[in-house]
Write a protein that holds these residues in place. Structure first.
Motif, PDB file in Angstrom:
ATOM      1  N   LEU A   1      55.460  59.609   9.059  1.00 45.59           N
ATOM      2  CA  LEU A   1      54.681  59.296  10.251  1.00 45.59           C
ATOM      3  C   LEU A   1      53.127  59.045  10.211  1.00 45.59           C
ATOM      4  O   LEU A   1      52.642  58.034  10.613  1.00 45.59           O
ATOM      5  CB  LEU A   1      54.969  60.157  11.521  1.00 45.59           C
ATOM      6  CG  LEU A   1      56.462  60.362  11.792  1.00 45.59           C
ATOM      7  CD1 LEU A   1      56.488  61.359  12.977  1.00 45.59           C
ATOM      8  CD2 LEU A   1      56.939  59.010  12.408  1.00 45.59           C
TER       9      LEU A   1
ATOM     10  N   GLN B   1      58.085  54.483  14.614  1.00 43.41           N
ATOM     11  CA  GLN B   1      58.055  56.065  14.367  1.00 43.41           C
ATOM     12  C   GLN B   1      59.522  56.504  15.122  1.00 43.41           C
ATOM     13  O   GLN B   1      60.070  57.709  14.392  1.00 43.41           O
ATOM     14  CB  GLN B   1      56.968  56.593  15.423  1.00 43.41           C
ATOM     15  CG  GLN B   1      55.549  56.052  14.747  1.00 43.41           C
ATOM     16  CD  GLN B   1      54.462  56.580  15.855  1.00 43.41           C
ATOM     17  OE1 GLN B   1      54.648  56.339  16.946  1.00 43.41           O
ATOM     18  NE2 GLN B   1      53.283  56.977  15.506  1.00 43.41           N
ATOM     19  N   GLY B   2      59.866  55.864  16.128  1.00 40.48           N
ATOM     20  CA  GLY B   2      61.194  56.540  16.745  1.00 40.48           C
ATOM     21  C   GLY B   2      62.533  56.341  15.740  1.00 40.48           C
ATOM     22  O   GLY B   2      63.090  57.323  15.465  1.00 40.48           O
TER      23      GLY B   2
ATOM     24  N   LEU C   1      56.755  56.414  21.798  1.00 41.29           N
ATOM     25  CA  LEU C   1      56.708  56.133  20.459  1.00 41.29           C
ATOM     26  C   LEU C   1      56.997  54.655  20.087  1.00 41.29           C
ATOM     27  O   LEU C   1      57.432  54.000  20.718  1.00 41.29           O
ATOM     28  CB  LEU C   1      57.967  56.992  19.595  1.00 41.29           C
ATOM     29  CG  LEU C   1      58.036  58.549  19.814  1.00 41.29           C
ATOM     30  CD1 LEU C   1      59.402  59.042  19.273  1.00 41.29           C
ATOM     31  CD2 LEU C   1      56.719  59.210  19.049  1.00 41.29           C
TER      32      LEU C   1
END
Length: 411
Positions: free
Chosen positions: A336, A142-143, A138
């Motif tokens: 996302l 995103q993480g 990721l």
């Protein structure tokens, strides 16, 4: 029957006057509703439109203030009105109630999406070299966005949050801290206020207006705030104070950020701040208070509307938890897929914000107040408001969707 309802409501109003919210607390809650994450984007909006677009900020503030007054007058005209959907119900029946409920839920839903994007951006800025999500393949953003969704998820399971006063206090305080920290970075930490900027950007004018509109999208809570007051006749003064102070904050941040970074300003001014400076870290952490504490408050009305719409299928504590979990996961997926803070903000402001805060209050006021439909100054003002609102909504929505599509293709 309606007379009995009115009589009952008047009795409730008398009881409310004894234990309702004070004028000062209502101002505090109203200011928190207006002064939110939009504070971070006003420098970018100013860079998109140039210095002259600052005049549009004041024009947008005046326009949204006027429609806030229209909501106040609609509630004065009919004591049965308690919430924003009630206005639609009284004016246009169940169709009006359903329509405004859907628009409000969409606005709140995308605001929740925007909160997750903001948290992802901010944590990526704070911890640029972390390898926490490397094994999951990721990106940092995103993480951290996923992590933010997991953190706020348990708070959405609480049906009675009981945190409104705390959230209001933290939100207003965080806004003040952000402004002071940005001033400190410019004046003390060496960044300075030396950028000249551009007088006028025709190409970015629509984006600027859309983002300014997002800043004043608080109309959905205005009827609730008014209904909670001890003296509801003072609500117009609450609007004056809230719009004046929030505009002062938005204008100050826009000018400071643009003078500091000019055309290099990012969609959130905190992303430009030098990370090694303590004042910058304070500003970034302060920006996280609003989304992390408000997310549950934002998404709960959406969940409640779904649960009330399908009571036969969505009963019981476990089903409620599942419903809210699915909502959080869906906002995470959207965040996302479309992780573009500025463009999403423009979309919310131009499409949903204009509909909820400009068009619908004006149309309902026309419906509920017969005298204003006679040819005169008030009717001309309302016609102008509807025309301007429709223009901003049409052009702004097209521009924001076009930008989102372009950013998706460039990834």
């Amino acid at each position: 029957m309606e007379a009995v309802q009115v009589e009952t409501i008047e009795g409730q109003d008398h009881q409310q006057s004894k234990k309702g919210t004070t004028f000062l607390r209502t101002c505090f809650n109203g200011l928190n509703a207006l002064a939110g994450v939009g504070l971070l984007s006003t420098p970018y909006a100013l860079s998109e439109g140039g210095w002259l677009s600052l005049l549009l900020l004041f024009a947008v503030a005046a326009l949204f203030f006027y429609t806030g007054l229209l909501l106040h007058r609609c509630m004065e005209a009919n004591p049965l009105i308690r919430t924003y959907p009630d206005i639609g119900g009284v004016a246009f029946g169940w169709k009006g109630r359903t329509f405004i409920t859907i628009l409000m839920c969409l606005e709140l839903y995308f605001a929740a999406v925007e909160f997750l994007i903001l948290v992802g951006d901010s944590f990526e800025k704070l911890f640029p070299n972390t390898t926490l999500f490397a094994s999951a393949k990721l990106s940092l953003k995103q993480g951290f966005t996923i992590l933010a969704a997991l953190v706020v998820l348990p708070t959405t399971w609480l049906k009675s949050l009981g945190l409104l006063s705390y959230v209001s206090a933290s939100g207003v305080f965080a806004s003040i801290v952000v402004i002071c920290s940005v001033v400190w970075v410019g004046a003390v930490d060496g960044v300075g206020f030396h950028e000249r900027g551009v007088l006028f950007h025709k190409s970015g004018l629509v984006t600027a207006v859309s983002m300014y509109s997002f800043c004043y999208c608080g109309h959905g809570v205005f009827p609730t705030l008014r209904n909670s007051m001890k003296d509801r006749s003072q609500f117009h003064k609450v609007l004056i104070i809230c719009f004046s102070l929030s505009t002062l904050g938005y204008g100050s941040m826009a000018i400071l950020g643009y003078l500091m970074y000019g055309e290099n300003i990012m969609s959130q001014v905190t992303l430009n701040l030098p990370l090694k400076k303590i004042s910058s870290q304070i500003a970034i952490y302060a920006t996280l208070i609003n989304p992390l504490t408000k997310y549950a408050l934002i998404i709960t009305p959406v969940a409640t509307s779904i649960e009330e719409k399908f009571p036969c299928f969505l009963t019981g504590r476990s089903i409620s938890i599942v419903t809210r979990t699915v909502l959080v996961l869906s906002t995470l997926i959207v965040a996302l897929i479309i992780p573009f803070f500025g463009s999403v903000m423009s979309f919310i402001g131009s499409f949903l914000g204009i509909a909820v805060a400009i068009l619908f209050p004006s149309i309902c006021y026309l419906k509920l107040n017969g005298p204003c439909r006679r040819l005169g100054l008030e009717l001309m003002i309302l016609a102008l408001v509807l025309l301007v609102g429709s223009l901003i909504a049409t052009v702004g929505t097209y521009d924001s969707v076009r930008r989102i599509i372009g950013e998706l293709r460039s990834e």
